[in-house]
Scaffold this active site. Structure first.
Site, PDB file in Angstrom:
ATOM      1  N   HIS A   1      -2.498  -2.916  -8.804  1.00  0.00           N
ATOM      2  CA  HIS A   1      -1.924  -4.188  -8.364  1.00  0.00           C
ATOM      3  C   HIS A   1      -1.074  -4.034  -7.112  1.00  0.00           C
ATOM      4  O   HIS A   1      -0.845  -5.013  -6.401  1.00  0.00           O
ATOM      5  CB  HIS A   1      -1.064  -4.789  -9.481  1.00  0.00           C
ATOM      6  CG  HIS A   1      -0.446  -6.097  -9.119  1.00  0.00           C
ATOM      7  ND1 HIS A   1      -1.207  -7.222  -8.848  1.00  0.00           N
ATOM      8  CD2 HIS A   1       0.833  -6.461  -8.924  1.00  0.00           C
ATOM      9  CE1 HIS A   1      -0.403  -8.227  -8.531  1.00  0.00           C
ATOM     10  NE2 HIS A   1       0.830  -7.799  -8.569  1.00  0.00           N
ATOM     11  N   CYS A   2      -0.622  -2.831  -6.795  1.00  0.00           N
ATOM     12  CA  CYS A   2       0.370  -2.665  -5.726  1.00  0.00           C
ATOM     13  C   CYS A   2      -0.220  -2.363  -4.359  1.00  0.00           C
ATOM     14  O   CYS A   2      -0.101  -3.154  -3.428  1.00  0.00           O
ATOM     15  CB  CYS A   2       1.365  -1.565  -6.104  1.00  0.00           C
ATOM     16  SG  CYS A   2       2.407  -1.983  -7.510  1.00  0.00           S
ATOM     17  N   ILE A   3      -0.845  -1.208  -4.210  1.00  0.00           N
ATOM     18  CA  ILE A   3      -1.178  -0.702  -2.872  1.00  0.00           C
ATOM     19  C   ILE A   3      -2.196  -1.579  -2.135  1.00  0.00           C
ATOM     20  O   ILE A   3      -2.068  -1.775  -0.930  1.00  0.00           O
ATOM     21  CB  ILE A   3      -1.639   0.760  -2.958  1.00  0.00           C
ATOM     22  CG1 ILE A   3      -0.527   1.613  -3.574  1.00  0.00           C
ATOM     23  CG2 ILE A   3      -1.960   1.301  -1.574  1.00  0.00           C
ATOM     24  CD1 ILE A   3      -0.912   3.049  -3.816  1.00  0.00           C
TER      25      ILE A   3
ATOM     26  N   ILE B   1      -2.436  -4.732  -2.252  1.00  0.00           N
ATOM     27  CA  ILE B   1      -1.908  -6.088  -2.090  1.00  0.00           C
ATOM     28  C   ILE B   1      -0.583  -6.124  -1.350  1.00  0.00           C
ATOM     29  O   ILE B   1      -0.399  -6.868  -0.377  1.00  0.00           O
ATOM     30  CB  ILE B   1      -1.749  -6.749  -3.481  1.00  0.00           C
ATOM     31  CG1 ILE B   1      -3.132  -6.964  -4.111  1.00  0.00           C
ATOM     32  CG2 ILE B   1      -0.982  -8.067  -3.382  1.00  0.00           C
ATOM     33  CD1 ILE B   1      -3.084  -7.486  -5.519  1.00  0.00           C
ATOM     34  N   ASP B   2       0.366  -5.308  -1.789  1.00  0.00           N
ATOM     35  CA  ASP B   2       1.753  -5.433  -1.318  1.00  0.00           C
ATOM     36  C   ASP B   2       1.922  -5.336   0.195  1.00  0.00           C
ATOM     37  O   ASP B   2       2.735  -6.077   0.770  1.00  0.00           O
ATOM     38  CB  ASP B   2       2.637  -4.391  -2.007  1.00  0.00           C
ATOM     39  CG  ASP B   2       2.680  -4.590  -3.514  1.00  0.00           C
ATOM     40  OD1 ASP B   2       2.224  -5.650  -3.977  1.00  0.00           O
ATOM     41  OD2 ASP B   2       3.160  -3.686  -4.220  1.00  0.00           O
TER      42      ASP B   2
END
Length: 446
Positions: free
Chosen positions: A276-278, A280-281
């Site tokens: 979910h992080c890399i 998208i963020d």
């Protein structure tokens, strides 16, 4: 005598561990956090809009690997944890922590709909003396300009009647060395009193806190951590393509380079970015930077390189099929090994394996998958056509039905030696066969 301030009352409750915490969003971040808060001595109510999660938690069944059923049972039976879909219970909470998704739109703009909806739900039940914390990853300014603004529509004032802070999550699914309570926690608040309350609350829950000067700074810390990984992974993915054209093994290069004791940190290529992080963020900062008319060329280029990896890998697969068996991908049946975005977890969020399956089938091939942690593909927003597909069993007999195995995730619970003996062609994006000493003429790196 003047009545004690809301700040002093809440400070006293935190010090005595008599405060009740509410955690909104009981997923990969929220549920482990709720358990850590409960273990520290606070009573915790978990809130989620998914009734299936509440049913599971009431039955003491954990759906998150980082939380065991035994831990869940212990905290529930001690009266320190309960879960509900009824957000009216927020009024009884002294600390409210928001752990909801922050995805991107189709145009890679921030989608704050979950944060905004949750903030409005909190506002419906907001009372003086509460601390509201955002943990969801977002662009600098969200806590103060979105969450606080929504809460202040109640007429209550941040820093006086209630308090607002930001503390970015740092969960790493599958990591056996760190868990919620042992990962240093960045904390920030809207004003001095809010920061003191953040220090008191998280200082009781985790081993180490790292206070910073503002909510925006804390939001930037989280983005910086993930942008660092995104850019470096993109670099080695690009090097992989260049070195492959030169006949050089990028994994051998990285293993040799990491022997340097200073000035180098190893990152490894793969079939694309997941989690979910890399993926998208970084684009949260790209979006925010437009407000200041500043380009984010590194971030956007890294995104382009990483997003192109699934198509590059399928290209290498098609090439290997043509060279080694004279068979076109459009007439081939492929087994994708590993659906989760990283090894030894069941998390498929943003997994490149989903895109690999789609690209294979777009090119006329047939794709199935095996994953010991993911028995069936759950509903996803971006890959709805794949919903319900089931993991196939691995056996020598089953492998005879496939033209190639594409290794996308190198789970430990796989018999790679059996694969090496029975698969006619293996396309390895993780270098697992070389690491295990199972390389052969039929194993191709991609």
């Amino acid at each position: 005598m003047a009545s004690p301030s809301f700040f002093s009352v809440l400070s006293a409750k935190l010090e005595s561990r008599s405060a009740r915490a509410g955690v909104i969003g009981l997923g990969y971040v929220g549920l482990p956090l709720a358990m850590a808060i409960a273990r520290s001595g606070f009573a915790v109510t978990g809130f989620d809009i998914d009734p299936n999660k509440i049913v599971a938690l009431d039955a003491r069944r954990s759906y998150i690997d980082a939380v065991t059923a035994e831990a869940l049972t212990a905290e529930a039976e001690a009266g320190r944890f309960s879960a509900t879909t009824d957000f009216a219970g927020l009024k009884a909470c002294d600390v409210i922590v928001i752990c909801v998704p922050t995805p991107l739109t189709k145009h890679r703009d921030p989608d704050l709909s979950y944060v905004e909806a949750t903030s409005r739900s909190i506002a419906d039940h907001l009372r003086p003396g509460q601390l509201v914390v955002l943990e969801s990853t977002t662009y600098p300014g969200t806590t103060d300009d979105v969450v606080k603004v929504i809460l202040e529509t109640t007429g209550l004032k941040s820093g006086v009647d209630f308090f607002v802070g930001f503390s970015p999550e740092r969960e790493d699914p599958g990591n056996q060395h760190y868990h919620t309570a042992t990962i240093p926690k960045i904390v920030a608040g809207d004003g001095g009193h809010a920061l003191e309350l953040m220090n008191a609350f998280y200082g009781a829950v985790v081993k180490t806190i790292v206070p910073v000067s503002s909510n925006a700074t804390a939001e930037a810390v989280k983005l910086t951590e993930n942008i660092f990984r995104s850019v470096n992974i993109a670099l080695v993915n690009e090097l992989k393509t260049v070195y492959a054209a030169m006949g050089i093994d990028v994994w051998e290069v990285i293993d040799a380079a990491k022997t340097k004791p200073f000035g180098y940190m190893p990152f490894y290529p793969g079939p694309g970015l997941g989690g979910h992080c890399i993926p998208i963020d970084p684009f949260y900062l790209t979006w925010k930077s437009r407000e200041y008319e500043l380009p984010t060329r590194f971030i956007e280029l890294a995104g382009e390189i990483n997003s192109a990896m699934p198509r590059y890998v399928v290209g290498k697969l098609a090439e290997a099929l043509d060279v080694r068996s004279g068979k076109a991908l459009s007439r081939s049946k492929i087994l994708v090994l590993g659906l989760a975005y990283k090894k030894n977890v069941a998390d498929i969020r943003e997994s490149p394996s989903l895109r690999l399956i789609e690209i294979i089938e777009e090119r006329g091939g047939k794709a199935e998958y095996h994953d010991p942690f993911v028995t069936e593909i759950p509903p996803t927003r971006e890959h709805q056509a794949l919903k319900g597909r089931a993991s196939v069993a691995l056996s020598p007999e089953a492998l005879a039905d496939y033209d190639a195995v594409l290794v996308a995730t190198d789970h430990d619970q796989v018999d790679y030696a059996m694969l090496a003996r029975n698969a006619p062609l293996i396309v390895d994006t993780r270098n697992v066969f070389n690491r295990l000493g199972l390389s052969g003429d039929h194993v191709v790196k991609a």
